[in-house]
Design a protein around this motif. Sequence first.
Motif, short mmCIF file in Angstrom:
data_model
loop_
_atom_site.label_atom_id
_atom_site.label_comp_id
_atom_site.label_asym_id
_atom_site.label_seq_id
_atom_site.Cartn_x
_atom_site.Cartn_y
_atom_site.Cartn_z
N MET A 296 0.95 -1.21 0.00
CA MET A 296 0.02 -0.04 0.05
C MET A 296 1.04 1.51 -0.05
O MET A 296 0.80 2.23 -0.68
CB MET A 296 -0.91 0.08 1.26
N LYS A 297 1.80 1.24 0.83
CA LYS A 297 2.77 2.37 0.78
C LYS A 297 3.31 2.74 -0.51
O LYS A 297 3.69 3.79 -0.90
CB LYS A 297 3.95 2.14 2.13
N ARG A 298 4.16 1.72 -0.97
CA ARG A 298 4.42 1.72 -2.47
C ARG A 298 3.66 2.33 -3.69
O ARG A 298 3.88 3.18 -4.20
CB ARG A 298 5.20 0.50 -3.05
N VAL A 299 2.46 1.86 -3.41
CA VAL A 299 1.43 2.37 -4.56
C VAL A 299 1.20 3.77 -4.16
O VAL A 299 0.99 4.68 -5.02
CB VAL A 299 0.23 1.43 -4.45
N LYS A 300 0.99 4.06 -2.76
CA LYS A 300 0.72 5.49 -2.23
C LYS A 300 1.59 6.41 -2.83
O LYS A 300 1.46 7.40 -3.20
CB LYS A 300 0.52 5.55 -0.92
N SER A 301 3.01 5.95 -2.58
CA SER A 301 4.29 6.92 -2.93
C SER A 301 4.51 7.30 -4.42
O SER A 301 4.67 8.25 -4.81
CB SER A 301 5.49 6.48 -2.37
N ARG A 302 3.86 6.30 -5.23
CA ARG A 302 4.24 6.21 -6.67
C ARG A 302 3.04 6.24 -7.69
O ARG A 302 3.30 6.99 -8.67
CB ARG A 302 4.94 4.83 -7.01
N LEU A 303 2.04 5.78 -7.17
CA LEU A 303 0.73 5.67 -8.09
C LEU A 303 -0.46 6.43 -7.65
O LEU A 303 -1.38 6.75 -8.34
CB LEU A 303 0.67 4.31 -8.74
N ASN A 304 -0.84 6.40 -6.20
CA ASN A 304 -2.19 6.76 -5.89
C ASN A 304 -2.11 7.38 -4.65
O ASN A 304 -2.14 6.80 -3.42
CB ASN A 304 -3.22 5.80 -5.64
N PRO A 305 -1.54 8.61 -4.44
CA PRO A 305 -1.22 9.28 -3.33
C PRO A 305 -2.26 9.65 -2.15
O PRO A 305 -1.93 9.91 -1.01
CB PRO A 305 -0.55 10.94 -3.86
#
Length: 288
Positions: free
Chosen positions: A200-209
């Motif tokens: 979730m953190k990886r997606v949040k930082s790169r794709l879905n803030p």
Amino acid sequence: MEVVVREVEDYAAPVIPREPLKSYKDKAPVRHVVGQTKIIAIINQKGGVGKSTTAINLGAALGEMGKQVLLVDLDPQGNCSSGLGVEKSLIQQCIYDVLLNDVPLEEVIIPDIAEGLDIAPATINLAGAEVELVSEMARENRLKDAVGSMRGKYDFILIDCPPSLGLLTVNALVAADKLLIPIQCEFYALEGVTKLLESMKRVKSRLNPTLDIYGILLTMYDSRTTLSKQVVDEVREYFGRLVFATPIPRTVKLSEAPSFGQPITQYDPKGRGALSYIELAKEVIARG
């Protein structure tokens, strides 16, 4: 002895014609103004924790409370589709075609599967999507682009995710506003949740803030066992206010309902399972 030969008429059981599945254009008119659509992915890469059960029954409970809900079945097993009585042999196109053949989401939606509840079904075709998405352009954004077109038409869009952290789940993480994480009240309950939070953190930082946890749902709760109570305490200590006040009990009726193609609110409306999902729906509405 004389042998008498008689002609035997061919007998075939009468074929009962099946009605074709309804399409989105047949949807009953919506009688309220839909506000801001909330897209919630129901996710845990551990299997058997109650994701599909929660997707079906939370969706049905919200629908009965006057909300418009779209359930997106993103699990190749298609448990949400079969659990709501969708005859898979009649499905012409499913969520696979939306992700890989650029079919508009509207064209695969089966409306009014229960009160206020529509479904974008899955078939076994979806099993190949993980591999086929690898070579596609903007592969992580396929679902986001599709469900984005339905904002303003539904109060809630619920995405039932597969029990893995592959490309289908990444699509759900990118498409969702928030995550609802069911956690089973059994030994090793928190096992694997750490990996999910890292993803979730990886997606949040790169794709879905804007991605964040909407809530933690305790499932298969048995008030008679010390273990269930210990898991509840442990999860509440770890996640605090994110944990929903309503745990979902382990009941036979909740297990039976999918085989009858009905949500628990129809199959056993006064039972503990139905009452728990109704309370959960109230909490979801209150959280906004």
